[in-house]
Write a protein that holds these residues in place. Structure first.
Motif, PDB file in Angstrom:
ATOM      1  N   ASP A  31       0.802  -1.380  -0.185  1.00 58.87           N
ATOM      2  CA  ASP A  31       0.028   0.110  -0.351  1.00 58.87           C
ATOM      3  C   ASP A  31       1.082   1.461   0.384  1.00 58.87           C
ATOM      4  OD1 ASP A  31       0.794   0.017   2.765  1.00 58.87           O
ATOM      5  OD2 ASP A  31      -1.176  -0.122   3.483  1.00 58.87           O
ATOM      6  N   ASP A  32       2.678   1.013  -0.035  1.00 58.07           N
ATOM      7  CA  ASP A  32       3.257   2.062  -0.299  1.00 58.07           C
ATOM      8  C   ASP A  32       4.176   2.050  -0.883  1.00 58.07           C
ATOM      9  OD1 ASP A  32       4.104   4.617  -0.039  1.00 58.07           O
ATOM     10  OD2 ASP A  32       4.638   4.922   1.858  1.00 58.07           O
ATOM     11  N   LYS A  33       4.270   1.733  -2.510  1.00 54.78           N
ATOM     12  CA  LYS A  33       5.574   1.675  -3.319  1.00 54.78           C
ATOM     13  C   LYS A  33       6.476   1.790  -3.324  1.00 54.78           C
ATOM     14  CE  LYS A  33       3.365  -2.170  -5.800  1.00 54.78           C
ATOM     15  NZ  LYS A  33       3.858  -2.615  -5.346  1.00 54.78           N
ATOM     16  N   GLN A  34       6.680   3.314  -2.987  1.00 53.02           N
ATOM     17  CA  GLN A  34       7.269   4.592  -2.496  1.00 53.02           C
ATOM     18  C   GLN A  34       8.546   3.573  -1.867  1.00 53.02           C
ATOM     19  OE1 GLN A  34       5.923   8.248  -1.979  1.00 53.02           O
ATOM     20  NE2 GLN A  34       5.632   8.724  -3.776  1.00 53.02           N
ATOM     21  N   GLN A  35       8.173   3.043  -0.634  1.00 53.18           N
ATOM     22  CA  GLN A  35       9.244   2.290   0.790  1.00 53.18           C
ATOM     23  C   GLN A  35      10.117   1.729   0.185  1.00 53.18           C
ATOM     24  OE1 GLN A  35       8.882   4.086   3.006  1.00 53.18           O
ATOM     25  NE2 GLN A  35       7.125   3.907   4.345  1.00 53.18           N
ATOM     26  N   GLY A  36      10.062   0.963  -1.077  1.00 51.53           N
ATOM     27  CA  GLY A  36      11.090   0.049  -1.950  1.00 51.53           C
ATOM     28  C   GLY A  36      11.041  -1.010  -1.175  1.00 51.53           C
ATOM     29  N   LEU A  37      12.343  -1.390  -1.650  1.00 47.80           N
ATOM     30  CA  LEU A  37      12.168  -3.191  -0.975  1.00 47.80           C
ATOM     31  C   LEU A  37      13.025  -3.605  -0.051  1.00 47.80           C
ATOM     32  CD1 LEU A  37      12.580  -5.514  -4.537  1.00 47.80           C
ATOM     33  CD2 LEU A  37      10.129  -5.242  -2.733  1.00 47.80           C
ATOM     34  N   VAL A  38      12.787  -4.139   1.024  1.00 47.19           N
ATOM     35  CA  VAL A  38      13.381  -4.618   2.076  1.00 47.19           C
ATOM     36  C   VAL A  38      14.007  -5.827   2.351  1.00 47.19           C
ATOM     37  CG1 VAL A  38      13.518  -4.973   5.270  1.00 47.19           C
ATOM     38  CG2 VAL A  38      12.839  -3.161   3.138  1.00 47.19           C
ATOM     39  N   PHE A  39      15.770  -5.778   2.051  1.00 46.58           N
ATOM     40  CA  PHE A  39      16.788  -7.352   2.068  1.00 46.58           C
ATOM     41  C   PHE A  39      17.394  -7.265   2.345  1.00 46.58           C
ATOM     42  CE2 PHE A  39      17.414  -5.124  -1.483  1.00 46.58           C
ATOM     43  CZ  PHE A  39      18.813  -5.171  -2.070  1.00 46.58           C
ATOM     44  N   VAL A  40      17.927  -8.753   3.345  1.00 43.81           N
ATOM     45  CA  VAL A  40      19.465  -8.721   3.741  1.00 43.81           C
ATOM     46  C   VAL A  40      20.443  -8.882   2.719  1.00 43.81           C
ATOM     47  CG1 VAL A  40      20.661  -9.603   5.252  1.00 43.81           C
ATOM     48  CG2 VAL A  40      18.537  -9.636   5.835  1.00 43.81           C
ATOM     49  N   ASP A  41      21.116  -7.445   3.177  1.00 43.16           N
ATOM     50  CA  ASP A  41      22.950  -8.016   2.170  1.00 43.16           C
ATOM     51  C   ASP A  41      24.184  -7.693   2.891  1.00 43.16           C
ATOM     52  OD1 ASP A  41      24.955  -8.307  -0.271  1.00 43.16           O
ATOM     53  OD2 ASP A  41      23.776  -6.236  -0.789  1.00 43.16           O
ATOM     54  N   PHE A  42      25.034  -8.966   2.949  1.00 42.89           N
ATOM     55  CA  PHE A  42      25.681  -8.471   3.454  1.00 42.89           C
ATOM     56  C   PHE A  42      27.410  -8.041   3.139  1.00 42.89           C
ATOM     57  CE2 PHE A  42      23.522 -11.394   6.847  1.00 42.89           C
ATOM     58  CZ  PHE A  42      23.017 -10.857   7.795  1.00 42.89           C
ATOM     59  N   SER A  80       9.290   9.808  11.128  1.00 41.36           N
ATOM     60  CA  SER A  80      10.047  11.043  10.580  1.00 41.36           C
ATOM     61  C   SER A  80      11.399  10.751   9.743  1.00 41.36           C
ATOM     62  CB  SER A  80      10.786  11.501  12.275  1.00 41.36           C
ATOM     63  OG  SER A  80      11.282  10.045  12.517  1.00 41.36           O
ATOM     64  N   ALA A  81      11.943  11.235  10.439  1.00 39.51           N
ATOM     65  CA  ALA A  81      13.422  11.249   8.048  1.00 39.51           C
ATOM     66  C   ALA A  81      13.975  10.266   9.469  1.00 39.51           C
ATOM     67  CB  ALA A  81      13.862  12.628   8.255  1.00 39.51           C
ATOM     68  N   LEU A  82      14.439  10.366  10.884  1.00 35.60           N
ATOM     69  CA  LEU A  82      14.663  10.075  11.107  1.00 35.60           C
ATOM     70  C   LEU A  82      14.766   8.443  10.803  1.00 35.60           C
ATOM     71  CD1 LEU A  82      14.935  11.917  14.669  1.00 35.60           C
ATOM     72  CD2 LEU A  82      17.310  11.824  12.277  1.00 35.60           C
ATOM     73  N   VAL A  83      13.377   7.644  10.762  1.00 36.39           N
ATOM     74  CA  VAL A  83      13.148   6.674  11.002  1.00 36.39           C
ATOM     75  C   VAL A  83      13.889   5.646   9.164  1.00 36.39           C
ATOM     76  CG1 VAL A  83      12.075   4.740  11.279  1.00 36.39           C
ATOM     77  CG2 VAL A  83      11.337   6.651  12.718  1.00 36.39           C
ATOM     78  N   LYS A  84      14.476   4.986   9.221  1.00 34.56           N
ATOM     79  CA  LYS A  84      14.703   5.049   7.611  1.00 34.56           C
ATOM     80  C   LYS A  84      13.648   4.029   6.532  1.00 34.56           C
ATOM     81  CE  LYS A  84      20.064   4.776   7.675  1.00 34.56           C
ATOM     82  NZ  LYS A  84      21.245   3.189   8.071  1.00 34.56           N
ATOM     83  N   LYS A  85      13.200   4.288   5.402  1.00 36.46           N
ATOM     84  CA  LYS A  85      11.870   3.938   5.296  1.00 36.46           C
ATOM     85  C   LYS A  85      11.532   2.727   5.473  1.00 36.46           C
ATOM     86  CE  LYS A  85      11.203   7.681   0.879  1.00 36.46           C
ATOM     87  NZ  LYS A  85      11.091   7.265  -0.573  1.00 36.46           N
ATOM     88  N   GLU A  86      13.193   1.798   5.035  1.00 34.77           N
ATOM     89  CA  GLU A  86      13.039   0.403   4.808  1.00 34.77           C
ATOM     90  C   GLU A  86      13.069  -0.303   6.315  1.00 34.77           C
ATOM     91  OE1 GLU A  86      17.845  -0.831   5.294  1.00 34.77           O
ATOM     92  OE2 GLU A  86      16.967  -0.803   3.984  1.00 34.77           O
ATOM     93  N   MET A  87      13.272   0.276   7.246  1.00 37.40           N
ATOM     94  CA  MET A  87      12.965   0.244   8.872  1.00 37.40           C
ATOM     95  C   MET A  87      11.410   0.097   8.368  1.00 37.40           C
ATOM     96  SD  MET A  87      15.532  -1.008   9.936  1.00 37.40           S
ATOM     97  CE  MET A  87      14.932  -1.561  11.914  1.00 37.40           C
ATOM     98  N   ARG A  88      10.510   1.183   8.322  1.00 35.71           N
ATOM     99  CA  ARG A  88       9.098   1.544   8.926  1.00 35.71           C
ATOM    100  C   ARG A  88       8.446  -0.073   8.527  1.00 35.71           C
ATOM    101  NH1 ARG A  88       9.690   7.191   7.272  1.00 35.71           N
ATOM    102  NH2 ARG A  88       8.707   6.610   5.899  1.00 35.71           N
ATOM    103  N   VAL A  89       9.217  -0.151   6.780  1.00 33.46           N
ATOM    104  CA  VAL A  89       9.025  -1.049   6.233  1.00 33.46           C
ATOM    105  C   VAL A  89       8.436  -2.874   7.592  1.00 33.46           C
ATOM    106  CG1 VAL A  89       7.850  -2.992   4.696  1.00 33.46           C
ATOM    107  CG2 VAL A  89       8.649  -0.792   4.168  1.00 33.46           C
ATOM    108  N   PHE A  90       9.442  -2.524   7.883  1.00 31.48           N
ATOM    109  CA  PHE A  90      10.298  -4.021   8.922  1.00 31.48           C
ATOM    110  C   PHE A  90       9.242  -3.843   9.976  1.00 31.48           C
ATOM    111  CE2 PHE A  90      13.236  -5.918  11.900  1.00 31.48           C
ATOM    112  CZ  PHE A  90      13.009  -7.200  11.029  1.00 31.48           C
ATOM    113  N   GLN A  91       8.937  -2.408  10.094  1.00 30.73           N
ATOM    114  CA  GLN A  91       8.318  -2.045  11.624  1.00 30.73           C
ATOM    115  C   GLN A  91       7.113  -3.133  11.341  1.00 30.73           C
ATOM    116  OE1 GLN A  91       9.779   1.133  13.308  1.00 30.73           O
ATOM    117  NE2 GLN A  91      11.176   1.133  14.317  1.00 30.73           N
ATOM    118  N   GLY A  92       6.434  -2.699  10.154  1.00 39.25           N
ATOM    119  CA  GLY A  92       5.315  -2.925   9.908  1.00 39.25           C
ATOM    120  C   GLY A  92       4.681  -4.643   9.813  1.00 39.25           C
ATOM    121  N   VAL A  93       6.112  -4.958  10.106  1.00 38.58           N
ATOM    122  CA  VAL A  93       5.294  -6.575   9.467  1.00 38.58           C
ATOM    123  C   VAL A  93       5.775  -6.967  10.945  1.00 38.58           C
ATOM    124  CG1 VAL A  93       6.284  -8.498   8.599  1.00 38.58           C
ATOM    125  CG2 VAL A  93       5.798  -6.801   7.163  1.00 38.58           C
TER     126      VAL A  93
END
Length: 250
Positions: free
Chosen positions: A48-59, A178-191
């Protein structure tokens, strides 16, 4: 929350099926979040918010690799917090592993790190990231030796395992988007959601740790379980609360 794992690549269909069976994901589409199995990686997407982008793990590349190479080595706050010292290889349990970034920093500095993550979504993303990292020519060898993942409750795991240091970074509800919370972390926290039982972790962590417990907190968050630490190491946005049991090496 049922999370769908979607795969549009026929060649990856058997892998997608295995992942659904292993982690309990569904095949039909979700309304808000879904996992996508791509040729490159497994990713989490907010529908429901495509601007957030994909979250994945890349070491192996990106910001994580840059920090490994240029992040300040053992002079970093997290290294000071866990008590790294010359000639001592610490065994660390990261009982709230999340996306594994702090665990990776500690492993890259020489610690043996057992990552524990109870969310099947986070654990699946971590397992995918580890699988690719283990095959990487530059970091694969030491990653296999120093980083392991267990899908379990951190609370339950700590009741049955011990380590030199226990590291906790429980998910804390942010004051606002806020801008302090990275977009990908908002997605991650939502789940994954906030760790509402985080206070209970501290006592079992103190029992499981030989030398110290380190708790990462936002700078505005209260002490975990209202227990004052032995010391706090502050960074720009966070702090590391350190609960010392005895000197490392003693």
């Amino acid at each position: 929350m049922d999370i769908a794992l979607i795969c549009n690549e026929n060649i990856l269909a058997p892998k997608a099926k295995n992942l659904r069976e292993k982690w309990g994901f569904v095949a039909q589409k979700s309304k808000q979040f879904q996992l996508r199995l791509l040729p490159e990686y497994l990713a989490l997407e907010q529908l429901d918010d495509k601007q957030q982008g994909l979250v994945f793990v890349d070491f192996a590349s990106g910001a994580v690799a840059h920090r490994r190479k240029f992040g300040g080595g053992k002079g970093q706050s997290i290294a000071k917090a866990v008590g790294m010292k010359a000639g001592v290889q610490l065994h660390v349990i990261d009982a709230t592993a999340g996306l594994g970034r702090d665990a990776f920093v500690l492993a890259s500095l020489g610690c043996n790190v057992d990552m524990v993550e109870r969310s099947p979504v986070a654990a699946a993303l971590l397992a995918d990231g580890l699988e690719r990292a283990y095959l990487d020519a530059e970091i694969g060898d030491w990653m296999q030796q120093r980083m392991r993942l267990t899908h379990a409750s951190g609370y339950d795991y700590l009741q049955q395992h011990q380590a030199d240091v226990v590291y906790l970074d429980p998910m804390f509800p942010h004051k606002k988007k806020s801008a302090l919370v990275k977009k990908e972390m908002r997605v991650f926290q939502g789940v994954v959601g906030a760790d509402l039982d985080a206070d209970d972790l501290l006592d079992v962590a103190l029992n499981a740790a030989k030398y110290r417990v380190v708790v990462k907190r936002p700078d505005y968050a209260p002490f975990l379980n209202d227990k004052k630490p032995s010391m706090s190491i502050k960074t720009k946005k966070n702090r590391f609360d350190v609960y010392v049991k005895k000197a490392i090496g003693a």
